[in-house]
Design a protein around this motif. Structure first.
Motif, mmCIF file in Angstrom:
data_model
loop_
_atom_site.group_PDB
_atom_site.id
_atom_site.type_symbol
_atom_site.label_atom_id
_atom_site.label_comp_id
_atom_site.label_asym_id
_atom_site.label_seq_id
_atom_site.Cartn_x
_atom_site.Cartn_y
_atom_site.Cartn_z
ATOM 1 N N GLY A 1 -0.965 -6.174 1.106
ATOM 2 C CA GLY A 1 -0.515 -6.067 -0.277
ATOM 3 C C GLY A 1 -1.027 -4.794 -0.919
ATOM 4 O O GLY A 1 -1.759 -4.013 -0.300
ATOM 5 N N PRO A 2 -0.665 -4.580 -2.170
ATOM 6 C CA PRO A 2 -1.084 -3.362 -2.865
ATOM 7 C C PRO A 2 -2.604 -3.246 -2.923
ATOM 8 O O PRO A 2 -3.303 -4.229 -3.141
ATOM 9 C CB PRO A 2 -0.501 -3.517 -4.273
ATOM 10 C CG PRO A 2 0.593 -4.520 -4.134
ATOM 11 C CD PRO A 2 0.190 -5.432 -3.017
ATOM 12 N N SER A 3 -3.092 -2.047 -2.754
ATOM 13 C CA SER A 3 -4.537 -1.813 -2.726
ATOM 14 C C SER A 3 -5.074 -1.598 -4.142
ATOM 15 O O SER A 3 -5.750 -0.615 -4.436
ATOM 16 C CB SER A 3 -4.857 -0.609 -1.841
ATOM 17 O OG SER A 3 -4.106 0.521 -2.258
ATOM 18 N N THR A 4 -4.798 -2.565 -5.006
ATOM 19 C CA THR A 4 -5.280 -2.520 -6.384
ATOM 20 C C THR A 4 -6.691 -3.109 -6.456
ATOM 21 O O THR A 4 -7.119 -3.874 -5.580
ATOM 22 C CB THR A 4 -4.362 -3.330 -7.313
ATOM 23 O OG1 THR A 4 -4.373 -4.697 -6.895
ATOM 24 C CG2 THR A 4 -2.931 -2.794 -7.295
ATOM 25 N N ALA A 5 -7.390 -2.777 -7.519
ATOM 26 C CA ALA A 5 -8.725 -3.343 -7.734
ATOM 27 C C ALA A 5 -8.649 -4.859 -7.844
ATOM 28 O O ALA A 5 -9.541 -5.571 -7.377
ATOM 29 C CB ALA A 5 -9.358 -2.727 -8.979
ATOM 30 N N GLU A 6 -7.570 -5.357 -8.453
ATOM 31 C CA GLU A 6 -7.404 -6.812 -8.590
ATOM 32 C C GLU A 6 -7.305 -7.484 -7.216
ATOM 33 O O GLU A 6 -7.954 -8.507 -6.973
ATOM 34 C CB GLU A 6 -6.140 -7.125 -9.398
ATOM 35 C CG GLU A 6 -6.215 -6.707 -10.855
ATOM 36 C CD GLU A 6 -5.781 -5.266 -11.133
ATOM 37 O OE1 GLU A 6 -5.516 -4.952 -12.305
ATOM 38 O OE2 GLU A 6 -5.713 -4.442 -10.186
ATOM 39 N N ASN A 7 -6.505 -6.902 -6.314
ATOM 40 C CA ASN A 7 -6.369 -7.476 -4.975
ATOM 41 C C ASN A 7 -7.665 -7.359 -4.181
ATOM 42 O O ASN A 7 -8.006 -8.253 -3.408
ATOM 43 C CB ASN A 7 -5.213 -6.829 -4.222
ATOM 44 C CG ASN A 7 -3.876 -7.369 -4.654
ATOM 45 O OD1 ASN A 7 -3.771 -8.489 -5.141
ATOM 46 N ND2 ASN A 7 -2.845 -6.570 -4.492
ATOM 47 N N MET A 8 -8.379 -6.257 -4.375
ATOM 48 C CA MET A 8 -9.659 -6.113 -3.687
ATOM 49 C C MET A 8 -10.676 -7.132 -4.198
ATOM 50 O O MET A 8 -11.439 -7.699 -3.402
ATOM 51 C CB MET A 8 -10.196 -4.697 -3.844
ATOM 52 C CG MET A 8 -9.483 -3.728 -2.930
ATOM 53 S SD MET A 8 -10.307 -2.142 -2.881
ATOM 54 C CE MET A 8 -9.729 -1.480 -4.430
ATOM 55 N N ALA A 9 -10.694 -7.381 -5.499
ATOM 56 C CA ALA A 9 -11.615 -8.382 -6.042
ATOM 57 C C ALA A 9 -11.354 -9.743 -5.407
ATOM 58 O O ALA A 9 -12.302 -10.443 -5.017
ATOM 59 C CB ALA A 9 -11.490 -8.454 -7.561
ATOM 60 N N ARG A 10 -10.092 -10.111 -5.281
ATOM 61 C CA ARG A 10 -9.753 -11.392 -4.646
ATOM 62 C C ARG A 10 -10.142 -11.386 -3.170
ATOM 63 O O ARG A 10 -10.679 -12.371 -2.651
ATOM 64 C CB ARG A 10 -8.256 -11.684 -4.821
ATOM 65 C CG ARG A 10 -7.764 -12.922 -4.087
ATOM 66 C CD ARG A 10 -8.381 -14.197 -4.681
ATOM 67 N NE ARG A 10 -8.069 -15.372 -3.925
ATOM 68 C CZ ARG A 10 -7.110 -16.256 -4.247
ATOM 69 N NH1 ARG A 10 -6.355 -16.054 -5.303
ATOM 70 N NH2 ARG A 10 -6.907 -17.320 -3.511
ATOM 71 N N HIS A 11 -9.865 -10.296 -2.488
ATOM 72 C CA HIS A 11 -10.202 -10.193 -1.070
ATOM 73 C C HIS A 11 -11.708 -10.365 -0.857
ATOM 74 O O HIS A 11 -12.130 -11.164 -0.018
ATOM 75 C CB HIS A 11 -9.747 -8.839 -0.512
ATOM 76 C CG HIS A 11 -10.142 -8.639 0.904
ATOM 77 N ND1 HIS A 11 -9.384 -9.104 1.955
ATOM 78 C CD2 HIS A 11 -11.247 -8.066 1.450
ATOM 79 C CE1 HIS A 11 -9.993 -8.811 3.087
ATOM 80 N NE2 HIS A 11 -11.121 -8.183 2.807
ATOM 81 N N PHE A 12 -12.523 -9.627 -1.618
ATOM 82 C CA PHE A 12 -13.983 -9.731 -1.459
ATOM 83 C C PHE A 12 -14.492 -11.094 -1.913
ATOM 84 O O PHE A 12 -15.461 -11.612 -1.350
ATOM 85 C CB PHE A 12 -14.691 -8.609 -2.207
ATOM 86 C CG PHE A 12 -14.478 -7.252 -1.588
ATOM 87 C CD1 PHE A 12 -14.723 -7.027 -0.246
ATOM 88 C CD2 PHE A 12 -14.029 -6.193 -2.360
ATOM 89 C CE1 PHE A 12 -14.523 -5.779 0.331
ATOM 90 C CE2 PHE A 12 -13.831 -4.940 -1.796
ATOM 91 C CZ PHE A 12 -14.078 -4.728 -0.454
ATOM 92 N N PHE A 13 -13.851 -11.695 -2.911
ATOM 93 C CA PHE A 13 -14.231 -13.050 -3.319
ATOM 94 C C PHE A 13 -14.009 -14.027 -2.158
ATOM 95 O O PHE A 13 -14.906 -14.791 -1.802
ATOM 96 C CB PHE A 13 -13.440 -13.518 -4.539
ATOM 97 C CG PHE A 13 -13.750 -14.942 -4.904
ATOM 98 C CD1 PHE A 13 -14.805 -15.238 -5.746
ATOM 99 C CD2 PHE A 13 -13.009 -15.993 -4.364
ATOM 100 C CE1 PHE A 13 -15.120 -16.560 -6.055
ATOM 101 C CE2 PHE A 13 -13.314 -17.305 -4.667
ATOM 102 C CZ PHE A 13 -14.377 -17.593 -5.512
ATOM 103 N N ASP A 14 -12.811 -14.014 -1.587
ATOM 104 C CA ASP A 14 -12.496 -14.948 -0.492
ATOM 105 C C ASP A 14 -13.439 -14.755 0.690
ATOM 106 O O ASP A 14 -13.925 -15.732 1.275
ATOM 107 C CB ASP A 14 -11.044 -14.786 -0.044
ATOM 108 C CG ASP A 14 -10.042 -15.263 -1.081
ATOM 109 O OD1 ASP A 14 -10.426 -15.997 -2.025
ATOM 110 O OD2 ASP A 14 -8.851 -14.899 -0.954
#
Length: 117
Positions: A78-91
Motif C-alpha cells: 500500500g501507499p508508503s504514508t506515515a499513517e500506513n507505517m504507523a499501522r504497520h509498526f503497531f501490528d
C-alpha cells in the motif's frame, strides 16, 4: 494506568505515485523518520516496569534491517504514508508485546501520524 514510550529513528525514501504529478509527494523524496511506540499497563511487573525498555530493541533491529536507508515503496504494502507505517509498526509490535497501545510516525519535525485502535 502506567504508560511508557520509546523513540526510534531511520532515514528512507518514498514516492506517493498515486497522487497528481504536481503534488510534491508524487516526486521521489526522503525523510528522517521518527517512530514512537507506546505501551501501557494497569500494574507494573515484578521488576517495576510496564515492560523493560531493553526488550524493545527488537523493534530497532526490525527497523534497521528492513526500513533504514530503503525505498519504502519496495518494503510496504500500500501507499508508503506515515499513517500506513504507523499501522504497520503497531501490528508488528502488538504481535510481540501485548502492552502496545499506539504507534506514532513523524516525517518532519512538525508532522505526526498515529495509529491507536
Amino acid at each position: 494506568m502506567y504508560r511508557i514510550s520509546k523513540e526510534f529513528h531511520f532515514s528512507a525514501s518514498h514516492q506517493l505515485s498515486h497522487l497528481p504529478d504536481d503534488h510534491q509527494c508524487a516526486r521521489l523524496h526522503g525523510h528522517n523518520y521518527v517512530v514512537v511506540v507506546e505501551l501501557a499497563a494497569a500494574s507494573l511487573n515484578a521488576d517495576g516496569f510496564v515492560r523493560d525498555y531493553h526488550e524493545l530493541a527488537a523493534l530497532k533491529d526490525y527497523i534497521d534491517d528492513n526500513f533504514d536507508h530503503r525505498h519504502l515503496n519496495d518494503v510496504l504494502d500500500g501507499p508508503s504514508t506515515a499513517e500506513n507505517m504507523a499501522r504497520h509498526f503497531f501490528d508488528w509490535s502488538k504481535a510481540r508485546w501485548s502492552e502496545v497501545t499506539a504507534v506514532k510516525v513523524s516525517e518532519t519535525p512538525k508532522t505526526w501520524a498515529e495509529y491507536r485502535p
